[in-house]
Motif scaffolding. Structure first.
Motif, PDB file in Angstrom:
ATOM      1  N   VAL A  95       0.855  -1.196   0.000  1.00  0.00           N
ATOM      2  CA  VAL A  95       0.000   0.000   0.000  1.00  0.00           C
ATOM      3  C   VAL A  95       0.885   1.238   0.000  1.00  0.00           C
ATOM      4  O   VAL A  95       0.768   2.097  -0.857  1.00  0.00           O
ATOM      5  CB  VAL A  95      -0.959   0.000   1.205  1.00  0.00           C
ATOM      6  CG1 VAL A  95      -1.802   1.268   1.215  1.00  0.00           C
ATOM      7  CG2 VAL A  95      -1.843  -1.239   1.197  1.00  0.00           C
ATOM      8  N   HIS A  96       1.753   1.338   1.002  1.00  0.00           N
ATOM      9  CA  HIS A  96       2.846   2.319   1.044  1.00  0.00           C
ATOM     10  C   HIS A  96       3.817   1.876   2.131  1.00  0.00           C
ATOM     11  O   HIS A  96       3.469   1.058   2.986  1.00  0.00           O
ATOM     12  CB  HIS A  96       2.358   3.767   1.177  1.00  0.00           C
ATOM     13  CG  HIS A  96       1.798   4.178   2.502  1.00  0.00           C
ATOM     14  ND1 HIS A  96       2.546   4.289   3.645  1.00  0.00           N
ATOM     15  CD2 HIS A  96       0.547   4.535   2.857  1.00  0.00           C
ATOM     16  CE1 HIS A  96       1.794   4.696   4.640  1.00  0.00           C
ATOM     17  NE2 HIS A  96       0.576   4.849   4.185  1.00  0.00           N
ATOM     18  N   PRO A  97       5.043   2.377   2.111  1.00  0.00           N
ATOM     19  CA  PRO A  97       6.097   1.836   2.986  1.00  0.00           C
ATOM     20  C   PRO A  97       5.800   1.862   4.484  1.00  0.00           C
ATOM     21  O   PRO A  97       6.354   1.063   5.231  1.00  0.00           O
ATOM     22  CB  PRO A  97       7.310   2.705   2.672  1.00  0.00           C
ATOM     23  CG  PRO A  97       7.048   3.236   1.315  1.00  0.00           C
ATOM     24  CD  PRO A  97       5.554   3.380   1.195  1.00  0.00           C
ATOM     25  N   ASN A  98       4.911   2.750   4.949  1.00  0.00           N
ATOM     26  CA  ASN A  98       4.633   2.865   6.380  1.00  0.00           C
ATOM     27  C   ASN A  98       3.217   2.445   6.761  1.00  0.00           C
ATOM     28  O   ASN A  98       2.759   2.756   7.856  1.00  0.00           O
ATOM     29  CB  ASN A  98       4.880   4.304   6.844  1.00  0.00           C
ATOM     30  CG  ASN A  98       6.319   4.694   6.686  1.00  0.00           C
ATOM     31  OD1 ASN A  98       7.215   3.930   7.020  1.00  0.00           O
ATOM     32  ND2 ASN A  98       6.556   5.875   6.143  1.00  0.00           N
ATOM     33  N   TYR A  99       2.525   1.757   5.878  1.00  0.00           N
ATOM     34  CA  TYR A  99       1.132   1.386   6.129  1.00  0.00           C
ATOM     35  C   TYR A  99       1.091   0.184   7.074  1.00  0.00           C
ATOM     36  O   TYR A  99       1.431  -0.933   6.709  1.00  0.00           O
ATOM     37  CB  TYR A  99       0.436   1.036   4.815  1.00  0.00           C
ATOM     38  CG  TYR A  99      -1.068   1.088   4.869  1.00  0.00           C
ATOM     39  CD1 TYR A  99      -1.750   2.194   4.390  1.00  0.00           C
ATOM     40  CD2 TYR A  99      -1.804   0.033   5.383  1.00  0.00           C
ATOM     41  CE1 TYR A  99      -3.134   2.249   4.411  1.00  0.00           C
ATOM     42  CE2 TYR A  99      -3.185   0.076   5.417  1.00  0.00           C
ATOM     43  CZ  TYR A  99      -3.844   1.184   4.926  1.00  0.00           C
ATOM     44  OH  TYR A  99      -5.215   1.243   4.956  1.00  0.00           O
TER      45      TYR A  99
END
Length: 120
Positions: A95-99
């Motif tokens: 989803v994104h690197p910090n999700y």
């Protein structure tokens, strides 16, 4: 962007228990206890439940958590309360690197997510 949400539920007592249990760590509590039940954090009322026909069970929505530890805590509260679990908290880099998110199912079968977008 979203001001509030109201969900219909087939089992109001079960849904009240589910949401009161999982939203408490985020500082939410039941503030309106009429035919429509309203949850807020003392500043806003933005989540409501009402008895009625559940129009769709394939609904998915997420509550923002301030950090990953809170996502873990809310999921652990769900485990301890015997609530319907879906997916344990994990990093979802696709989803994104910090999700970082964990998922449970409410009494009507809807997918309820608790998510943090911040790095560890």
């Amino acid at each position: 962007m979203i001001d509030h949400i109201e969900l219909k539920t087939a089992d109001l007592p079960a849904s009240l228990h589910f949401y009161a249990t999982l939203l408490a760590p985020l500082g939410y509590r039941l503030e309106v206890d009429g035919a429509v039940k309203g949850f807020g954090d003392g500043k806003t009322l933005d989540f409501f439940l009402a008895l009625g026909e559940v129009p769709a069970r394939d609904v998915h929505y997420a509550f923002n958590s301030p950090d990953r530890a809170m996502v873990d805590r809310i999921y652990a509260v769900g485990v301890q309360a015997g609530l319907a679990l879906d997916r344990a908290p994990s990093l979802m880099a696709h989803v994104h690197p910090n999700y970082y998110a964990g998922f449970l199912r409410d009494p009507d079968g809807r997918l309820v997510e608790f998510v943090c977008h911040k790095p560890e």
